[in-house]
Motif scaffolding. Structure first.
Motif, PDB file in Angstrom:
ATOM      1  N   ALA A 146       0.846  -1.193   0.000  1.00 60.25           N
ATOM      2  CA  ALA A 146       0.000   0.000   0.000  1.00 60.25           C
ATOM      3  C   ALA A 146       0.884   1.247   0.000  1.00 60.25           C
ATOM      4  O   ALA A 146       1.895   1.289   0.706  1.00 60.25           O
ATOM      5  CB  ALA A 146      -0.904   0.009   1.233  1.00 60.25           C
ATOM      6  N   PRO A 147       0.527   2.257  -0.791  1.00 61.36           N
ATOM      7  CA  PRO A 147       1.354   3.468  -0.874  1.00 61.36           C
ATOM      8  C   PRO A 147       1.642   4.097   0.490  1.00 61.36           C
ATOM      9  O   PRO A 147       2.756   4.564   0.727  1.00 61.36           O
ATOM     10  CB  PRO A 147       0.511   4.405  -1.748  1.00 61.36           C
ATOM     11  N   HIS A 148       0.654   4.079   1.391  1.00 57.67           N
ATOM     12  CA  HIS A 148       0.875   4.722   2.688  1.00 57.67           C
ATOM     13  C   HIS A 148       1.819   3.924   3.587  1.00 57.67           C
ATOM     14  O   HIS A 148       2.281   4.435   4.602  1.00 57.67           O
ATOM     15  CB  HIS A 148      -0.462   4.958   3.412  1.00 57.67           C
ATOM     16  N   PHE A 149       2.096   2.657   3.197  1.00 60.63           N
ATOM     17  CA  PHE A 149       3.003   1.825   4.006  1.00 60.63           C
ATOM     18  C   PHE A 149       4.384   1.694   3.369  1.00 60.63           C
ATOM     19  O   PHE A 149       5.290   1.139   3.972  1.00 60.63           O
ATOM     20  CB  PHE A 149       2.393   0.431   4.202  1.00 60.63           C
ATOM     21  N   ALA A 150       4.562   2.226   2.158  1.00 63.66           N
ATOM     22  CA  ALA A 150       5.808   1.998   1.417  1.00 63.66           C
ATOM     23  C   ALA A 150       7.030   2.478   2.177  1.00 63.66           C
ATOM     24  O   ALA A 150       8.053   1.779   2.246  1.00 63.66           O
ATOM     25  CB  ALA A 150       5.727   2.675   0.049  1.00 63.66           C
ATOM     26  N   ASP A 151       6.985   3.679   2.751  1.00 63.96           N
ATOM     27  CA  ASP A 151       8.136   4.191   3.498  1.00 63.96           C
ATOM     28  C   ASP A 151       8.461   3.294   4.677  1.00 63.96           C
ATOM     29  O   ASP A 151       9.628   3.000   4.969  1.00 63.96           O
ATOM     30  CB  ASP A 151       7.854   5.612   4.007  1.00 63.96           C
ATOM     31  N   VAL A 152       7.426   2.852   5.377  1.00 61.21           N
ATOM     32  CA  VAL A 152       7.627   2.035   6.579  1.00 61.21           C
ATOM     33  C   VAL A 152       8.215   0.672   6.217  1.00 61.21           C
ATOM     34  O   VAL A 152       9.097   0.154   6.909  1.00 61.21           O
ATOM     35  CB  VAL A 152       6.296   1.871   7.342  1.00 61.21           C
ATOM     36  N   ALA A 153       7.747   0.096   5.120  1.00 63.46           N
ATOM     37  CA  ALA A 153       8.281  -1.193   4.670  1.00 63.46           C
ATOM     38  C   ALA A 153       9.767  -1.088   4.350  1.00 63.46           C
ATOM     39  O   ALA A 153      10.544  -2.020   4.606  1.00 63.46           O
ATOM     40  CB  ALA A 153       7.513  -1.677   3.444  1.00 63.46           C
ATOM     41  N   GLY A 160      -6.200   2.019  17.067  1.00 63.27           N
ATOM     42  CA  GLY A 160      -5.738   1.308  15.885  1.00 63.27           C
ATOM     43  C   GLY A 160      -4.306   0.809  15.969  1.00 63.27           C
ATOM     44  O   GLY A 160      -3.600   1.001  16.963  1.00 63.27           O
ATOM     45  N   LEU A 161      -3.886   0.170  14.867  1.00 63.05           N
ATOM     46  CA  LEU A 161      -2.525  -0.370  14.739  1.00 63.05           C
ATOM     47  C   LEU A 161      -1.487   0.719  14.946  1.00 63.05           C
ATOM     48  O   LEU A 161      -1.627   1.833  14.448  1.00 63.05           O
ATOM     49  CB  LEU A 161      -2.383  -0.977  13.350  1.00 63.05           C
ATOM     50  N   THR A 162      -0.441   0.377  15.674  1.00 64.61           N
ATOM     51  CA  THR A 162       0.650   1.327  15.925  1.00 64.61           C
ATOM     52  C   THR A 162       1.984   0.594  15.855  1.00 64.61           C
ATOM     53  O   THR A 162       2.104  -0.541  16.309  1.00 64.61           O
ATOM     54  CB  THR A 162       0.514   1.981  17.317  1.00 64.61           C
ATOM     55  N   ARG A 163       2.975   1.236  15.269  1.00 61.08           N
ATOM     56  CA  ARG A 163       4.328   0.689  15.208  1.00 61.08           C
ATOM     57  C   ARG A 163       5.315   1.767  15.614  1.00 61.08           C
ATOM     58  O   ARG A 163       5.195   2.922  15.192  1.00 61.08           O
ATOM     59  CB  ARG A 163       4.644   0.195  13.794  1.00 61.08           C
ATOM     60  N   ILE A 164       6.288   1.394  16.432  1.00 61.60           N
ATOM     61  CA  ILE A 164       7.368   2.296  16.841  1.00 61.60           C
ATOM     62  C   ILE A 164       8.675   1.690  16.331  1.00 61.60           C
ATOM     63  O   ILE A 164       8.938   0.503  16.554  1.00 61.60           O
ATOM     64  CB  ILE A 164       7.417   2.461  18.366  1.00 61.60           C
ATOM     65  N   MET A 165       9.493   2.501  15.649  1.00 59.34           N
ATOM     66  CA  MET A 165      10.776   2.013  15.143  1.00 59.34           C
ATOM     67  C   MET A 165      11.904   2.917  15.607  1.00 59.34           C
ATOM     68  O   MET A 165      11.771   4.146  15.603  1.00 59.34           O
ATOM     69  CB  MET A 165      10.762   1.943  13.613  1.00 59.34           C
ATOM     70  N   THR A 166      12.996   2.301  16.033  1.00 58.35           N
ATOM     71  CA  THR A 166      14.211   3.051  16.354  1.00 58.35           C
ATOM     72  C   THR A 166      15.295   2.636  15.380  1.00 58.35           C
ATOM     73  O   THR A 166      15.229   1.556  14.772  1.00 58.35           O
ATOM     74  CB  THR A 166      14.676   2.786  17.800  1.00 58.35           C
ATOM     75  N   PHE A 167      16.316   3.504  15.235  1.00 61.64           N
ATOM     76  CA  PHE A 167      17.369   3.292  14.241  1.00 61.64           C
ATOM     77  C   PHE A 167      18.736   3.563  14.852  1.00 61.64           C
ATOM     78  O   PHE A 167      18.852   4.264  15.856  1.00 61.64           O
ATOM     79  CB  PHE A 167      17.139   4.209  13.037  1.00 61.64           C
ATOM     80  N   GLU A 191      -1.964   3.435  11.632  1.00 61.14           N
ATOM     81  CA  GLU A 191      -2.660   3.072  10.408  1.00 61.14           C
ATOM     82  C   GLU A 191      -4.148   2.922  10.635  1.00 61.14           C
ATOM     83  O   GLU A 191      -4.593   2.382  11.655  1.00 61.14           O
ATOM     84  CB  GLU A 191      -2.095   1.765   9.844  1.00 61.14           C
ATOM     85  N   GLY A 192      -4.929   3.430   9.665  1.00 60.67           N
ATOM     86  CA  GLY A 192      -6.358   3.227   9.633  1.00 60.67           C
ATOM     87  C   GLY A 192      -6.708   2.294   8.492  1.00 60.67           C
ATOM     88  O   GLY A 192      -5.851   1.563   7.990  1.00 60.67           O
ATOM     89  N   HIS A 217      -7.630   2.819   5.198  1.00 62.01           N
ATOM     90  CA  HIS A 217      -7.038   3.075   3.885  1.00 62.01           C
ATOM     91  C   HIS A 217      -5.938   4.130   3.936  1.00 62.01           C
ATOM     92  O   HIS A 217      -5.596   4.728   2.904  1.00 62.01           O
ATOM     93  CB  HIS A 217      -8.117   3.544   2.896  1.00 62.01           C
ATOM     94  N   SER A 218      -5.389   4.377   5.086  1.00 61.34           N
ATOM     95  CA  SER A 218      -4.366   5.410   5.207  1.00 61.34           C
ATOM     96  C   SER A 218      -3.454   5.110   6.380  1.00 61.34           C
ATOM     97  O   SER A 218      -3.793   4.318   7.261  1.00 61.34           O
ATOM     98  CB  SER A 218      -5.010   6.799   5.386  1.00 61.34           C
ATOM     99  N   GLY A 219      -2.303   5.752   6.361  1.00 61.04           N
ATOM    100  CA  GLY A 219      -1.359   5.609   7.457  1.00 61.04           C
ATOM    101  C   GLY A 219      -0.613   6.914   7.647  1.00 61.04           C
ATOM    102  O   GLY A 219      -0.588   7.766   6.753  1.00 61.04           O
ATOM    103  N   GLN A 220       0.005   7.083   8.797  1.00 59.78           N
ATOM    104  CA  GLN A 220       0.715   8.324   9.098  1.00 59.78           C
ATOM    105  C   GLN A 220       2.025   8.013   9.805  1.00 59.78           C
ATOM    106  O   GLN A 220       2.054   7.241  10.766  1.00 59.78           O
ATOM    107  CB  GLN A 220      -0.146   9.228   9.991  1.00 59.78           C
ATOM    108  N   VAL A 221       3.100   8.626   9.310  1.00 59.73           N
ATOM    109  CA  VAL A 221       4.398   8.535   9.972  1.00 59.73           C
ATOM    110  C   VAL A 221       4.555   9.760  10.860  1.00 59.73           C
ATOM    111  O   VAL A 221       4.390  10.891  10.404  1.00 59.73           O
ATOM    112  CB  VAL A 221       5.551   8.469   8.954  1.00 59.73           C
ATOM    113  N   ILE A 222       4.863   9.536  12.120  1.00 57.29           N
ATOM    114  CA  ILE A 222       5.009  10.613  13.101  1.00 57.29           C
ATOM    115  C   ILE A 222       6.460  10.650  13.556  1.00 57.29           C
ATOM    116  O   ILE A 222       6.992   9.642  14.044  1.00 57.29           O
ATOM    117  CB  ILE A 222       4.090  10.373  14.315  1.00 57.29           C
ATOM    118  N   ASP A 223       7.113  11.817  13.389  1.00 57.89           N
ATOM    119  CA  ASP A 223       8.502  11.929  13.842  1.00 57.89           C
ATOM    120  C   ASP A 223       8.724  13.126  14.768  1.00 57.89           C
ATOM    121  O   ASP A 223       9.868  13.430  15.114  1.00 57.89           O
ATOM    122  CB  ASP A 223       9.473  11.987  12.658  1.00 57.89           C
TER     123      ASP A 223
END
Length: 298
Positions: free
Chosen positions: A90-97, A213-220, A230-231, A233-239
């Motif tokens: 899904a386009p809204h998940f592409a960055d996260v993938a 809803g679904l939530t993911r936290i990533m560290t680098f 994510e909802g 049909h959409s998702g949001q990256v929060i920084d």
């Protein structure tokens, strides 16, 4: 300070795009900070684009072309990069993938579905078909193949450390036939035992901070942490740092509300055994007959 990581332009279209961005920036004698100035984007965001890990938004591409004098190159190639990364995702998940490949840790909260990194092919196909009832077999296969390919990150030399917390309803909901559900739950247990992944289950009766809803936290290793929500049909990256901290604190509270690892795995294994038992009854007429008689006697 971590060693510089040069992008391999041959890996993919996004990596080629990122390598070209770095080449043009360095040829212009600009640092990441200088290029980011006036773009309303952070240094880490630009760095991830140069490594082929994030998509270049059109507004940023326009800014880059103006600063580097690249005659609209990055604007023109924006759509090409996005399409190259979109097959089956899904386009809204592409960055996260893309980002999960270089993550240090991934913390998933799954209120309704098993996280993609823990799914079996049969489960992924069932979810894809329910979400895209008009999709062709080819389109469904692209989604399933992309989801299965993401799990290859566990084969890397230093894979991300995954911590997933599941709502109990996920392991009870019969998305597949009993045998398929048993296979899914056995797979989750196998991933935990072979990759160091941690999976916890939150009992359905538990009240906790993430009843949304679904939530993911990533560290680098070399970039600030971020949150993905994510909802349908959409998702949001929060920084935004303060908001990311709020999410991390809420996730810690969720962790505390979940069952311990051993108890969680015991619950998953018991549900898998129930699935196997139900599957055996479905395939043995004599057991179905006994079960039917027992129900009539109650």
């Amino acid at each position: 300070m971590p060693a510089r990581k040069d992008p391999d332009a041959s890996i993919s279209v996004p990596c080629f795009y990122g390598a070209e961005l770095r080449f043009k920036r360095e040829s212009a004698g600009l640092t990441l900070e200088q290029l980011a100035e006036g773009s309303f984007r952070g240094i880490s965001f630009l760095s991830q684009i140069e490594r082929g890990e994030r998509r270049m938004p059109v507004d940023l591409a326009r800014h880059v072309d103006e600063r580097l004098g690249t005659d609209g190159f990055f604007q023109r190639r924006c759509d090409d990069v996005a399409k190259a990364r979109r097959v089956g995702i899904a386009p809204h998940f592409a960055d996260v993938a893309d980002l999960e490949k270089s993550a240090r840790t991934i913390e998933d909260w799954a209120p309704l579905l098993v996280p993609g990194l823990l799914q079996t092919r049969a489960y992924a196909e069932a979810i894809a078909r329910s979400a895209m009832p008009r999709a062709s077999d080819i389109e469904v296969k692209q989604v399933v193949d992309a989801r299965m390919a993401r799990a290859s990150l566990f084969d890397e030399e230093a894979p991300p450390r995954l911590w997933a917390i599941l709502d109990e309803s996920i392991i009870r909901r019969p998305v597949l036939a009993p045998a398929g559900m048993a296979e899914l739950l056995d797979h989750i247990v196998e991933v935990v035992r072979t990759t160091g992944t941690i999976v916890q289950v939150v009992p359905e009766t538990t009240v906790h901070p993430f009843m949304m809803g679904l939530t993911r936290i990533m560290t680098f290793h070399d970039a600030p942490p971020l949150v993905y929500t994510e909802g349908l049909h959409s998702g949001q990256v929060i920084d935004f740092p303060a908001l990311v901290m709020d999410y991390r604190e809420s996730y810690d509270l969720l962790r505390a509300a979940a069952l311990p690892l051993a108890a969680s795995l015991a619950m998953i294994e018991a549900a898998a055994e129930d699935g196997r038992h139900a599957s055996q009854q479905q395939h043995r007429p004599e057991l179905r007959s006994v079960a039917h008689e027992q129900l009539q006697q109650r």
